[in-house]
Design a protein around this motif. Structure first.
Motif, PDB file in Angstrom:
ATOM      1  N   UNK A 101       0.872  -1.178   0.000  1.00 12.39           N
ATOM      2  CA  UNK A 101       0.000   0.000   0.000  1.00 12.39           C
ATOM      3  C   UNK A 101       0.908   1.225   0.000  1.00 12.39           C
ATOM      4  N   UNK A 102       0.973   1.987  -1.089  1.00 11.92           N
ATOM      5  CA  UNK A 102       1.920   3.108  -1.149  1.00 11.92           C
ATOM      6  C   UNK A 102       1.597   4.214  -0.148  1.00 11.92           C
ATOM      7  N   UNK A 103       0.345   4.291   0.291  1.00 12.59           N
ATOM      8  CA  UNK A 103      -0.034   5.355   1.220  1.00 12.59           C
ATOM      9  C   UNK A 103       0.506   5.108   2.625  1.00 12.59           C
ATOM     10  N   UNK A 104       0.501   3.852   3.062  1.00 10.55           N
ATOM     11  CA  UNK A 104       0.908   3.533   4.430  1.00 10.55           C
ATOM     12  C   UNK A 104       2.264   2.858   4.515  1.00 10.55           C
ATOM     13  N   UNK A 105       2.810   2.409   3.370  1.00  5.58           N
ATOM     14  CA  UNK A 105       4.067   1.665   3.320  1.00  5.58           C
ATOM     15  C   UNK A 105       3.968   0.304   4.010  1.00  5.58           C
ATOM     16  N   UNK A 106       2.770  -0.203   4.195  1.00 10.52           N
ATOM     17  CA  UNK A 106       2.583  -1.557   4.713  1.00 10.52           C
ATOM     18  C   UNK A 106       2.509  -2.522   3.525  1.00 10.52           C
ATOM     19  N   UNK A 107       2.934  -3.762   3.732  1.00  7.98           N
ATOM     20  CA  UNK A 107       2.938  -4.704   2.624  1.00  7.98           C
ATOM     21  C   UNK A 107       2.675  -6.124   3.104  1.00  7.98           C
ATOM     22  N   UNK A 108       2.348  -6.978   2.152  1.00 10.36           N
ATOM     23  CA  UNK A 108       2.245  -8.415   2.371  1.00 10.36           C
ATOM     24  C   UNK A 108       3.235  -9.112   1.447  1.00 10.36           C
ATOM     25  N   UNK A 109       3.796 -10.217   1.913  1.00  4.49           N
ATOM     26  CA  UNK A 109       4.614 -11.085   1.089  1.00  4.49           C
ATOM     27  C   UNK A 109       3.788 -12.325   0.771  1.00  4.49           C
ATOM     28  N   UNK A 110       3.741 -12.716  -0.497  1.00  4.97           N
ATOM     29  CA  UNK A 110       2.922 -13.850  -0.924  1.00  4.97           C
ATOM     30  C   UNK A 110       3.803 -14.915  -1.586  1.00  4.97           C
ATOM     31  N   UNK A 111       3.667 -16.147  -1.114  1.00  2.51           N
ATOM     32  CA  UNK A 111       4.342 -17.325  -1.663  1.00  2.51           C
ATOM     33  C   UNK A 111       5.867 -17.183  -1.729  1.00  2.51           C
ATOM     34  N   UNK A 112       6.511 -16.855  -0.603  1.00  2.00           N
ATOM     35  CA  UNK A 112       7.975 -16.738  -0.603  1.00  2.00           C
ATOM     36  C   UNK A 112       8.647 -18.099  -0.733  1.00  2.00           C
ATOM     37  N   UNK A 113       9.830 -18.101  -1.348  1.00  3.34           N
ATOM     38  CA  UNK A 113      10.557 -19.330  -1.664  1.00  3.34           C
ATOM     39  C   UNK A 113      11.772 -19.472  -0.755  1.00  3.34           C
ATOM     40  N   UNK A 114      11.900 -20.644  -0.125  1.00  2.00           N
ATOM     41  CA  UNK A 114      13.123 -21.031   0.569  1.00  2.00           C
ATOM     42  C   UNK A 114      13.926 -21.911  -0.390  1.00  2.00           C
ATOM     43  N   UNK A 115      15.151 -21.523  -0.683  1.00  3.03           N
ATOM     44  CA  UNK A 115      15.951 -22.230  -1.677  1.00  3.03           C
ATOM     45  C   UNK A 115      16.322 -23.634  -1.184  1.00  3.03           C
ATOM     46  N   UNK A 116      16.280 -24.593  -2.109  1.00  4.42           N
ATOM     47  CA  UNK A 116      16.627 -25.975  -1.777  1.00  4.42           C
ATOM     48  C   UNK A 116      17.204 -26.642  -3.009  1.00  4.42           C
ATOM     49  N   UNK A 117      18.343 -27.292  -2.835  1.00  5.75           N
ATOM     50  CA  UNK A 117      18.978 -28.048  -3.904  1.00  5.75           C
ATOM     51  C   UNK A 117      18.883 -29.530  -3.556  1.00  5.75           C
ATOM     52  N   UNK A 118      18.085 -30.257  -4.327  1.00  5.69           N
ATOM     53  CA  UNK A 118      17.835 -31.658  -3.987  1.00  5.69           C
ATOM     54  C   UNK A 118      19.047 -32.543  -4.199  1.00  5.69           C
ATOM     55  N   UNK A 119      20.001 -32.102  -5.013  1.00 11.76           N
ATOM     56  CA  UNK A 119      21.176 -32.937  -5.282  1.00 11.76           C
ATOM     57  C   UNK A 119      22.127 -32.961  -4.082  1.00 11.76           C
ATOM     58  N   UNK A 120      22.292 -31.816  -3.445  1.00 14.12           N
ATOM     59  CA  UNK A 120      23.210 -31.734  -2.306  1.00 14.12           C
ATOM     60  C   UNK A 120      22.485 -31.713  -0.966  1.00 14.12           C
ATOM     61  N   UNK A 121      21.173 -31.478  -1.002  1.00 11.10           N
ATOM     62  CA  UNK A 121      20.435 -31.319   0.246  1.00 11.10           C
ATOM     63  C   UNK A 121      20.616 -29.953   0.877  1.00 11.10           C
ATOM     64  N   UNK A 122      21.211 -29.007   0.151  1.00 12.67           N
ATOM     65  CA  UNK A 122      21.486 -27.685   0.707  1.00 12.67           C
ATOM     66  C   UNK A 122      20.240 -26.815   0.707  1.00 12.67           C
ATOM     67  N   UNK A 123      20.083 -26.007   1.741  1.00 12.59           N
ATOM     68  CA  UNK A 123      19.028 -24.996   1.801  1.00 12.59           C
ATOM     69  C   UNK A 123      19.675 -23.624   1.842  1.00 12.59           C
ATOM     70  N   UNK A 124      18.915 -22.622   1.409  1.00  7.34           N
ATOM     71  CA  UNK A 124      19.435 -21.257   1.400  1.00  7.34           C
ATOM     72  C   UNK A 124      18.309 -20.250   1.438  1.00  7.34           C
ATOM     73  N   UNK A 125      18.668 -19.000   1.638  1.00  5.62           N
ATOM     74  CA  UNK A 125      17.651 -17.951   1.813  1.00  5.62           C
ATOM     75  C   UNK A 125      17.814 -16.804   0.816  1.00  5.62           C
TER      76      UNK A 125
END
Length: 431
Positions: A164-188
């Protein structure tokens, strides 16, 4: 072929022929950007033929297809990124050159290198009318909420910051946590890009929202709650998904009451993002728990509708239903024609640039899974298509994280976390 030089990095032109493309390196060009949709006119070469001709000539090639009425911010950003990544001077074309120049000019305005008032003069100086671009900017500045999409190329997912540009409040929708299935590594890194945007624009996160428990990526909802303190939410039917997968994973200790989120939304429930009202539409079919978030004039339709050239989402996951998906589509398409629709994935048909914004009117007109279909024909189409698709490669990894609001498994006595993969639990193998 007449080529109009805009600056040292960019020239624009009308539709080139194959011989023209072959000669572009001799004229000093390193990249070709095609801003014209396939099938726009009989005899048009098309993106596949252009790409082959460009690559044969040693040119880089980018496909950012637009029509004047459907240009989105994602298109503008994609054009700017293609130009920035070009290894030398680029030639951009559409049918006559106007759309290509419009994309460039809009990119310059959004990046702060040009003012909106400079567009008409830029067009006139090169023999083009950019008044449509000026009208696009006026509409863009008036839109509320402000929606910024972040494309994650590994999974084709789109994350959103909705402000909302008037109030500078926001929502985050469907954020992704990184994951590599080959190594099992996670990241942000993907989620941290959202936080950087929030900080850079002076925003405050009021909500972290998931539209459904995702099958192809991990949710970063829990991570972002820890970083921002914002409450997390999902549709109330998540409890049904938890009970279903609790059995698949043989997980008697899983809490299946949805308590991993701060709020479970019912159909029709309302909430606020700053001063903008949000409303929840129950949209099952892809999953048992899918919801659409309607915030101002923007609807976040997750995995129901893709971009018109991508059709609709599959409905063959455990608990999915093509018939339920059809009914959910009718609720979304009953929204006003000008409603902006933001999809959860884009798989880039024909290797075009990533896109994620359309309108109700555009979907009704151009999506072949919608236009001319009724319930029975859609169910036949969707079920036949789903029978050809292998299961997503991360579904068994992701669901055990996502039915817990993005929480990774608890560490075991050696300090490591472990995922549990049930064997022969799902059909859809691709040998």
């Amino acid at each position: 072929m007449k080529i109009v030089k805009i600056n040292e990095r960019l020239s624009v032109a009308a539709q080139p022929q194959m011989d023209d493309i072959a000669g572009l390196p001799d004229r000093g060009f390193a990249n070709l950007i095609n801003a014209r949709p396939d099938g726009e006119q009989p005899g048009q070469p098309g993106s596949a033929a252009e790409r082959q001709a460009a690559e044969s000539a040693g040119l880089g090639y980018d496909f950012v297809p637009v029509t004047g009425a459907t240009i989105t911010e994602a298109d503008v950003r994609s054009f700017g990124q293609a130009l920035a990544a070009a290894k030398g001077p680029a030639l951009a074309h559409c049918q006559g050159g106007t759309r290509a120049l419009t994309l460039f000019a809009l990119s310059e305005v959004l990046e702060g290198r040009m003012s909106a008032q400079e567009l008409p003069a830029l067009g006139r100086s090169h023999g083009f009318d950019l008044s449509a671009g000026l009208r696009w900017l006026e509409r863009h500045m008036a839109q509320c909420p402000v929606v910024t999409g972040f494309y994650e190329p590994r999974t084709g997912s789109v994350q959103y910051v909705v402000a909302d540009p008037a109030t500078k409040k926001c929502a985050v929708i469907d954020p992704v946590l990184d994951y590599d299935e080959k190594s099992g590594s996670t990241g942000t890194a993907s989620a941290d890009a959202l936080l950087a945007h929030v900080a850079g624009h002076g925003l405050e996160v009021e909500w972290v929202l998931d539209t459904h428990p995702h099958a192809d990526h991990f949710s970063a909802a829990h991570y972002l709650k820890g970083k921002t303190g914002a409450p997390t939410a999902i549709g109330e039917r998540i409890v049904d998904v938890q009970r279903l997968w609790k059995g698949i994973y043989n997980w008697p200790g899983l809490r299946d009451d949805g308590s991993q989120w701060d709020r479970l939304f019912a159909h029709g429930e309302r909430f606020k993002v700053g001063g903008i009202e949000g409303r929840v539409l129950f949209s099952p079919g892809h999953t048992l728990a899918s919801v659409t978030y309607m915030i101002g004039d923007a609807a976040f339709v997750h995995d129901t509708l893709f971009m018109p050239d991508g059709g609709t989402a599959r409905a063959d996951f455990p608990g999915g239903s093509a018939r339920a998906l059809w009914n959910s589509l009718q609720g979304i398409l009953a929204l006003p024609d000008e409603t902006r629709l933001f999809t959860g994935h884009d798989y880039r048909p024909n290797e075009r640039a990533a896109r994620w914004e359309s309108t109700v009117a555009e979907q009704k007109r151009a999506n072949p899974h919608v236009a001319g279909q009724d319930e029975e024909s859609f169910v036949r189409l969707r079920e036949a298509r789903d029978r050809t698709l292998p299961m997503p490669k991360l579904i068994l990894h992701a669901l055990q994280v996502n039915i817990r609001g993005g929480r990774l498994p608890e560490p075991e006595d050696n300090g490591r976390r472990y995922l549990k993969i049930p064997l022969d639990a799902l059909s859809g193998s691709a040998w």
